[in-house]
Motif scaffolding. Structure first.
Motif, short mmCIF file in Angstrom:
data_model
loop_
_atom_site.label_atom_id
_atom_site.label_comp_id
_atom_site.label_asym_id
_atom_site.label_seq_id
_atom_site.Cartn_x
_atom_site.Cartn_y
_atom_site.Cartn_z
N CYS A 1 26.93 33.77 2.72
CA CYS A 1 28.37 33.72 2.40
C CYS A 1 29.18 34.50 3.44
N THR A 2 30.11 33.82 4.08
CA THR A 2 30.91 34.46 5.13
C THR A 2 32.16 35.15 4.55
N GLY A 3 32.40 34.97 3.24
CA GLY A 3 33.60 35.56 2.62
C GLY A 3 34.88 34.84 3.01
N CYS A 4 34.73 33.55 3.42
CA CYS A 4 35.89 32.83 3.95
C CYS A 4 36.98 32.61 2.89
N SER A 5 36.59 32.57 1.62
CA SER A 5 37.50 32.43 0.47
C SER A 5 38.03 31.01 0.24
N CYS B 1 36.46 28.83 -1.51
CA CYS B 1 36.17 28.60 -2.94
C CYS B 1 37.28 29.20 -3.80
N CYS C 1 32.74 24.64 0.03
CA CYS C 1 32.09 25.75 0.74
C CYS C 1 31.46 25.29 2.05
N ILE D 1 29.22 26.53 3.71
CA ILE D 1 27.76 26.73 3.75
C ILE D 1 27.07 25.41 3.40
S1 SF4 Z 1 33.48 29.15 0.24
FE1 SF4 Z 1 31.32 29.64 0.42
S2 SF4 Z 1 31.17 30.97 2.25
FE2 SF4 Z 1 33.31 30.89 1.65
S3 SF4 Z 1 33.57 32.70 0.32
FE3 SF4 Z 1 33.13 30.95 -1.03
S4 SF4 Z 1 30.90 31.01 -1.29
FE4 SF4 Z 1 31.37 32.32 0.46
#
Ligand code: SF4
Ligand SMILES: Cc1cc2nc3c(=O)[nH]c(=O)nc-3n(C[C@H](O)[C@H](O)[C@H](O)COP(=O)(O)OP(=O)(O)OC[C@H]3O[C@@H](n4cnc5c(N)ncnc54)[C@H](O)[C@@H]3O)c2cc1C
Ligand code: SF4
Ligand code: SF4
Length: 400
Positions: free
Chosen positions: A11-15, A17, A54, A56
């Protein structure tokens, strides 16, 4: 973390989601190392929208990359822009070429000692976004704002790490002609909490509270990659090199788990329409630039949309075309991973046990950077004299 994420390294924390959840049940929460991760509450209706957007799950989306890309070595002609930029001012010049005074520009700005992606209006108002902040930036508030502006037909420029650009693309349900995406060649992002602990350590070293910090400081014509400027509460400044945070950042000890060897975005197939970076190997690729008073940016055109923007920009900057292979040779993070940090786990174990002791144990004190008289003369000397000096002495003019 969300139900589909297997490990923190994913998870890059891109937000992305966070920005699409229809019932707003996702919160971006800091973990004990100081990195943001999404968590969902009991209100989740299991719609799986978060999983669909996401990056990912779909790392490269529908790429529009033109391969092979085109690459340039770029320097702004405006000294003020150069001074406020990390390298040659490419970001500011690209903004001017694509945008106007109504364009929405989103990039990383300081918020105290944290970094947040922020939107500003107008290409003349981007100063707070300029210069690299080598700390993880949170983007959770801007993705839906950007989508609204795009749907109002406003031009938008977004600049961030490749994983943030991937997140923004994931959160949008279609392609927009009025959106320009800029990504960076990326070493990784460090923990905001570790950064603040290092600020405390630097305060202790100089025995004064710090109110502002700047990475990639520039003074006179001189620039050094890891020169930082701290401003103290009493209004005084110090230029420091290789400070406590920079040491941890470069050794990759304080990076997000999704960076380092886990990064999925160091790839020739880029997330942005344009990739910007430091221009490495300047004098090897362009021997005529030896003794140059300023550092340059790399600008890589990845899509046809970028082609016309960069062409327009080139009319206003100093530039040289180069090969993509030059970028790959001297700045390999463009397309390949860094090594795994063998010390990261041990560092964070110490950090969680005692922050102050940990920073003392893992770093040495910052070095104050004073410019010698010789250096001052070298700074103002014409380029041909600088070349002669370099030929005779090698480059011994770094500040210490
Ligand atoms: S979209 Fe995926 S990579 Fe980005 S914060 Fe949410 S879980 Fe993490
Ligand atoms: C975390 C990070 C790691 C980097 N690693 C490398 C590297 O390994 N090799 C390399 O060649 N170049 C790297 N860069 C890029 C380099 O530091 C310069 O940003 C680049 O040369 C562009 O400089 P400029 O003069 O064109 O514009 P500048 O005005 O310096 O560009 C600033 C842009 O960078 C963005 N930015 C600043 N801080 C952050 C942040 N924390 N998160 C997301 N975006 C941010 C801003 O939004 C702004 O749009 C990195 C940048 C960052 C932020
Ligand atoms: S599954 Fe749907 S409701 Fe649940 S967290 Fe994801 S987006 Fe939100
Ligand atoms: S190294 Fe990779 S995962 Fe880390 S911030 Fe950069 S692009 Fe994102």
């Amino acid at each position: 973390m969300l139900y589909f994420t297997k490990s923190k390294g994913d998870c890059t924390g891109c937000s992305a989601c966070y920005s699409v959840c229809p019932v707003r049940c996702i919160e971006m929460k800091k973990d004990e190392e100081g990195f943001l991760y999404p968590t969902s509450s009991d209100e989740c209706v299991h719609c799986e929208k978060c999983k669909k957007v996401c990056p990912i799950e779909n790392p490269f989306g529908d790429s529009n990359n033109i391969i092979p890309q085109k690459a340039y070595c770029v320097l702004t002609k405006n000294k003020k822009i150069w001074k406020r930029s990390a390298s040659g001012g490419a970001f500011s010049e690209i903004c001017k070429a694509f945008g106007d005074d109504k364009t929405v520009i989103c990039g990383a700005a300081w918020d105290g000692f944290e970094v947040k992606h922020t939107c500003v209006i107008g290409v003349n108002n981007i100063k707070s976004l300029c210069k690299s902040k080598y700390v993880a930036s949170s983007a959770e508030e801007v993705f839906s704002e950007i989508k609204d502006k795009l749907n109002e037909n406003k031009k938008v420029i977004f600049c961030g790490t490749p994983c943030q650009v991937a997140g923004l693309k994931g959160s949008l349900d279609k392609e927009y002609d009025n959106l320009l995406l800029i990504d960076l060649i990326c070493h990784g992002v460090g923990s905001a909490d570790v950064f603040k602990s290092c600020i405390t350590e630097i305060e202790e070293q100089f025995n004064k509270p710090i109110i502002a910090y700047e990475f990639r400081a520039k003074r006179s014509t001189h620039q050094a990659d890891y020169l930082s400027k701290v401003t103290f509460f009493d209004g005084s400044n110090k230029y420091i090199t290789n400070d406590q945070y920079i040491q941890l950042f470069l050794k990759q000890n304080c990076l997000r788990p999704s960076c380092g060897e886990n990064c999925r975005y160091r790839n020739e197939q880029r997330q942005g329409d344009i990739t910007i970076a430091d221009f490495k190997g300047l004098t090897e690729i362009f021997p005529n630039l030896k003794g140059s008073k300023r550092n340059y940016s790399s600008v890589i055109i990845n899509t046809t949309k970028a082609d016309s923007v960069v062409k327009k920009m080139l009319n206003h900057v100093k530039y040289f075309e180069c090969e993509i292979d030059d970028i790959k040779k001297y700045n390999p993070l463009f397309f390949r991973q860094t090594w795994a940090s063998k010390d990261r786990d041990a560092f964070f174990a110490d950090y969680l046990a005692d922050k102050d002791l940990c920073i003392k144990k893992w770093t040495t004190k910052s070095t104050v950077s004073n410019i010698s008289i010789k250096r001052r003369i070298y700074d103002i000397a014409p380029v041909f004299i600088r070349r002669l000096v370099l030929k005779e002495e090698g480059c011994k003019h770094c500040e210490k």
